[in-house]
Design an enzyme around this catalytic site. Structure first.
Site, PDB file in Angstrom:
ATOM      1  N   LYS A 186      -2.847  -3.098   2.377  1.00  0.00           N
ATOM      2  CA  LYS A 186      -3.010  -1.646   2.442  1.00  0.00           C
ATOM      3  C   LYS A 186      -3.796  -1.213   1.224  1.00  0.00           C
ATOM      4  CE  LYS A 186      -1.390   1.692   5.130  1.00  0.00           C
ATOM      5  NZ  LYS A 186      -0.952   1.538   6.530  1.00  0.00           N
TER       6      LYS A 186
HETATM    7  N1  GLU Z   1      -3.172   2.330   9.214  1.00  0.00           N
HETATM    8  C1  GLU Z   1      -2.645   1.845  10.448  1.00  0.00           C
HETATM    9  C2  GLU Z   1      -1.243   1.324  10.258  1.00  0.00           C
HETATM   10  O1  GLU Z   1      -0.542   1.715   9.355  1.00  0.00           O
HETATM   11  C3  GLU Z   1      -3.578   0.866  11.129  1.00  0.00           C
HETATM   12  C4  GLU Z   1      -3.926  -0.341  10.352  1.00  0.00           C
HETATM   13  C5  GLU Z   1      -5.018  -1.181  10.978  1.00  0.00           C
HETATM   14  O2  GLU Z   1      -5.489  -0.869  12.065  1.00  0.00           O
HETATM   15  O3  GLU Z   1      -5.375  -2.182  10.344  1.00  0.00           O
HETATM   16  O4  GLU Z   1      -0.755   0.555  11.044  1.00  0.00           O
END
Ligand code: GLU
Length: 418
Positions: A109
């Protein structure tokens, strides 16, 4: 002092994986530590030249938590509350999410602590490209693949892809997912998280005997996840009676006209200014007299303070980490069904995976195929989680953790922990 969100996330991990007896199962591997320490945390200064010539200094982060099952994967959020601990917690949940859905990624993240919506478009582009430039050597389609999260969308992904292209001098479409469709993005990615939330709600409704066409729902948050969840619930015949955003909430007991509300918010209106409903307090969303509640904003929304007032039978966690440990305890003692975040909001990363697959093949699917495959994977995981919960007489979150962590531990041992 209140504990930080990453410590709380670890506490939850230890609680839910205790019965897996990781130390006995994998002697000498220090598996609990392996699974709760991020592989790499990057914290960096980002200096943004404002349009007026002044410089704004922000903190930026990328946490690559675990890649035992595949390249790091996870979104990027631009929000004033972003901190290293928050990004660690979100990255931790990402690797569990990809394992639970059984897609071949790990978890990561990223984020920048900034009041992003207050920036001009040019400032947003400079900030995003500066951030991407700092990360340019640690991201890649087989390394770490960013995607949208809070306050980021296909536009930011296009900028990241362009920053990478400017430095490396070539295209790599699979460097990010959630890109514009014109640049190799997948159709259906922008609404995928909301679609996945509603596929989970349909599965759960079957299990708990809830007739969706006679049900009412409240949705907390009207960003990407909340608005798409509300839209798909309404399409199924669920009365969406209340919706909130950062400013306030709106209620209409007959059911809000969700497509109209979407037009209103897209034109820049707050939900509380929607004329076809009654404006109400943002916090009142939790106590609405509904069957289904979708928390689809930030962490720690359902707490010891408001969990008791929740009337919904089914809580579908569209956000990451929306329920505190105390909040979850209260919901459980009242017999509520909680669809845990790592299952319920996994539709986004699942269609990210489809996008990555399409980029590798340079062969693109239509929306019907994306939705069909998404439904197949979401339903499969829902059924596995419900069966695991029944088998071990535990809550759905514990069941989801058991499945996800067992898969990652197996992969870690298989490749040899060092
Ligand atoms: N931000 C989204 C999540 O928390 C998607 C992450 C992604 O598609 O890699 O799952």
């Amino acid at each position: 002092m209140s504990q930080n969100v990453f410590d709380v996330a670890k506490e939850r991990f230890f609680r839910y994986t205790e019965k897996l007896q990781l130390n006995q199962r994998y002697p000498g591997a220090s598996m609990p530590e392996h699974l709760t320490e991020p592989d790499r945390s990057i914290e960096t200064r980002i200096s943004l030249k404002r349009d007026d010539g002044s410089v704004l200094v922000c903190r930026g982060y990328r946490v690559q938590f675990n890649d035992d099952r595949g390249p790091y994967k996870g979104g990027i959020r631009f929000h004033p509350a972003v901190s290293l601990n928050e990004v660690k917690a979100l990255a931790f949940w990402m690797y569990m999410k990809t394992a639970l859905l059984d897609i071949p990624f790990g978890g990561a993240k990223g984020g920048v602590a900034v009041d992003y919506p207050s920036l001009s478009l040019a400032e947003k582009e400079r900030l995003t490209k500066r951030y991407a430039t700092i990360l340019v050597d640690v991201i890649g389609s087989e390394r770490d693949i960013p995607a949208p999260d809070v306050n980021t969308s296909s536009q930011e992904m296009a900028w990241i892809m362009d920053a990478w292209r400017m430095i490396h001098g070539r295209y790599q479409r699979g460097i990010v997912t959630g890109k514009p469709v014109t640049m190799g993005g997948s159709v259906g990615r922008d609404t995928a998280t909301g679609r996945g939330v509603v596929f989970c709600i349909e599965e759960a409704a079957d299990v708990i005997g809830l007739d969706l066409t006679h049900s009412a729902a409240a949705v907390q948050g009207f960003g990407n996840v909340g608005s798409a969840s509300a839209r798909f619930l309404a399409e199924l015949g669920v009365r969406v009676v209340a919706v909130s955003d950062v400013h306030g909430a709106v209620r209409n007991l007959q059911g809000l006209d969700v497509p109209e509300l979407l037009r209103h918010t897209r034109a820049g209106g707050a939900v509380s200014e929607f004329p076809e409903g009654e404006a109400c307090d943002r916090e009142s969303i939790f106590a609405e007299d509904v069957d289904i509640l979708v928390p689809a904003a930030l962490e720690n929304a359902i707490t010891a303070e408001n969990a008791d007032s929740i009337k919904a039978r089914l809580i579908a966690e569209g956000a990451n980490g929306p329920t505190t440990i105390e909040g979850a305890h209260i919901l459980r003692s009242k017999g509520k069904t909680v669809l845990p975040d790592i299952l319920c909001n996994a539709g986004g990363v699942t269609v990210s995976y489809f996008e990555w697959v399409q980029n590798r093949q340079e062969f693109y699917w239509d929306e019907a195929k994306v939705d069909e495959e998404l439904k197949r994977l979401m339903v499969r995981s829902c059924r596995q989680v419900f069966a695991e919960a029944q088998r071990h007489d535990c809550c759905l979150r514990e069941a989801a953790y058991r499945i996800a962590i067992s898969r990652v531990a197996e992969a870690a041992v298989g490749r040899g922990v060092q």
